[in-house]
Scaffold this active site. Structure first.
Site, PDB file in Angstrom:
ATOM      1  N   SER A   1      28.582  31.556  47.963  1.00  0.00           N
ATOM      2  CA  SER A   1      28.565  32.969  48.353  1.00  0.00           C
ATOM      3  C   SER A   1      27.240  33.574  47.931  1.00  0.00           C
ATOM      4  CB  SER A   1      29.709  33.732  47.665  1.00  0.00           C
ATOM      5  OG  SER A   1      29.571  35.134  47.860  1.00  0.00           O
TER       6      SER A   1
ATOM      7  N   TYR B   1      33.356  36.077  39.647  1.00  0.00           N
ATOM      8  CA  TYR B   1      33.268  35.343  40.910  1.00  0.00           C
ATOM      9  C   TYR B   1      31.824  34.963  41.204  1.00  0.00           C
ATOM     10  CZ  TYR B   1      33.388  34.751  46.041  1.00  0.00           C
ATOM     11  OH  TYR B   1      33.258  34.291  47.328  1.00  0.00           O
TER      12      TYR B   1
ATOM     13  N   LYS C   1      30.276  31.196  41.527  1.00  0.00           N
ATOM     14  CA  LYS C   1      29.597  30.695  42.725  1.00  0.00           C
ATOM     15  C   LYS C   1      28.171  30.251  42.406  1.00  0.00           C
ATOM     16  CE  LYS C   1      32.805  31.183  45.887  1.00  0.00           C
ATOM     17  NZ  LYS C   1      33.393  29.997  46.541  1.00  0.00           N
TER      18      LYS C   1
END
Length: 254
Positions: free
Chosen positions: A135, A148, A152
């Site tokens: 991402s 998150y 990533k």
């Protein structure tokens, strides 16, 4: 077709980006297995071909091993593992517990590692590949989804290290999507007006479709990418226009 006779597993492949990836692999001729905690509301397929479904929570111990064993027992081989399962709710760091943030990291970083290890020997035998779905949150600040973004970022580093360790038998690459229009886009961007406003910030003028990510993943899994490993492929429509360009007045008309 490019992937005729190949077997691919797409984790989190029952909706959104994962379903788009699964459909792209089916369209390229692969046999596809998707997995998630719950079955999709309808089979994932395209042009009369459908993915098989396995119910699994990859955060559980030995879940990845069971998944890989079932796939190989059913199909005789495994050529591509697409580590797509992941995600996070919006949660500022100070508003979440350490345990909540750790679970986000577990799903987005540790689960792909565990699945890749479970698949390694079969991928090695097939001279196959791993495709990580990263991402842009891992390439820039990610306020509200910091755990998150950190996961990533770690995933991209993991893929580069795996690519060196597992060469030449197994290639490992990362697709790095930007903003994607899925059935859950409204949770991130609001109503259609909000989605359109966000799309205008992208140089190509639109959000990605799941199929855009799927096509990139198919390319990286195919023979056309035979000399590509340890790479991160940006699928973000040109990224984000730098904020300072709109804030500065040096080149504005008077």
């Amino acid at each position: 077709m490019e992937l005729d006779g190949r077997v691919a597993v797409v984790t989190g492949g029952t909706r959104g980006v994962g379903a788009g990836i699964a459909r792209a692999f089916l369209a390229a001729g692969a046999q596809v297995v998707v997995c998630a905690r719950r079955p999709p509301p309808e089979p994932v397929g395209t042009a009369g071909r459908y993915a098989a479904f396995h119910a699994v929570d990859l955060r559980e111990a030995d879940a990845a091993g069971r998944l890989v064993a079932d796939v190989v027992a059913a199909h005789g081989r495994l050529d591509t593992l697409v580590n797509n399962a992941g995600g996070t709710p919006y949660r500022p760091l100070a508003e979440g517990s350490a345990g909540q943030h750790a679970r986000v990291v577990g799903l987005n970083l540790l689960a792909p590692l565990t699945a890749s290890l479970a698949a390694y020997e079969h991928l090695r035998a097939a001279r196959g590949s791993v495709v990580m779905i990263g991402s842009v949150s891992g390439t820039r600040p990610s306020p509200g989804t910091a755990a998150y973004g950190a996961a990533k970022a770690g995933l991209a580093h993991l893929a580069r290290s795996m690519a060196v360790e597992w060469a030449p038998e197994v290639r490992v690459n990362t697709v790095v999507p930007g903003m994607v229009r899925t059935e859950l886009a409204h949770l991130h961007y609001g109503d259609e007006t909000g989605v359109a406003a966000v799309a205008r910030t992208v140089p190509l003028g639109r959000l990605a479709e799941p199929s855009d990510v799927g096509d990139a993943a198919v390319f990286l899994a195919s023979a056309r990418a035979a000399y590509i490993t340890g790479a991160s492929l940006l699928v973000h429509g040109g990224g984000e226009r730098p904020a300072f360009l709109d804030a500065a007045n040096a080149h504005q008309e008077v």
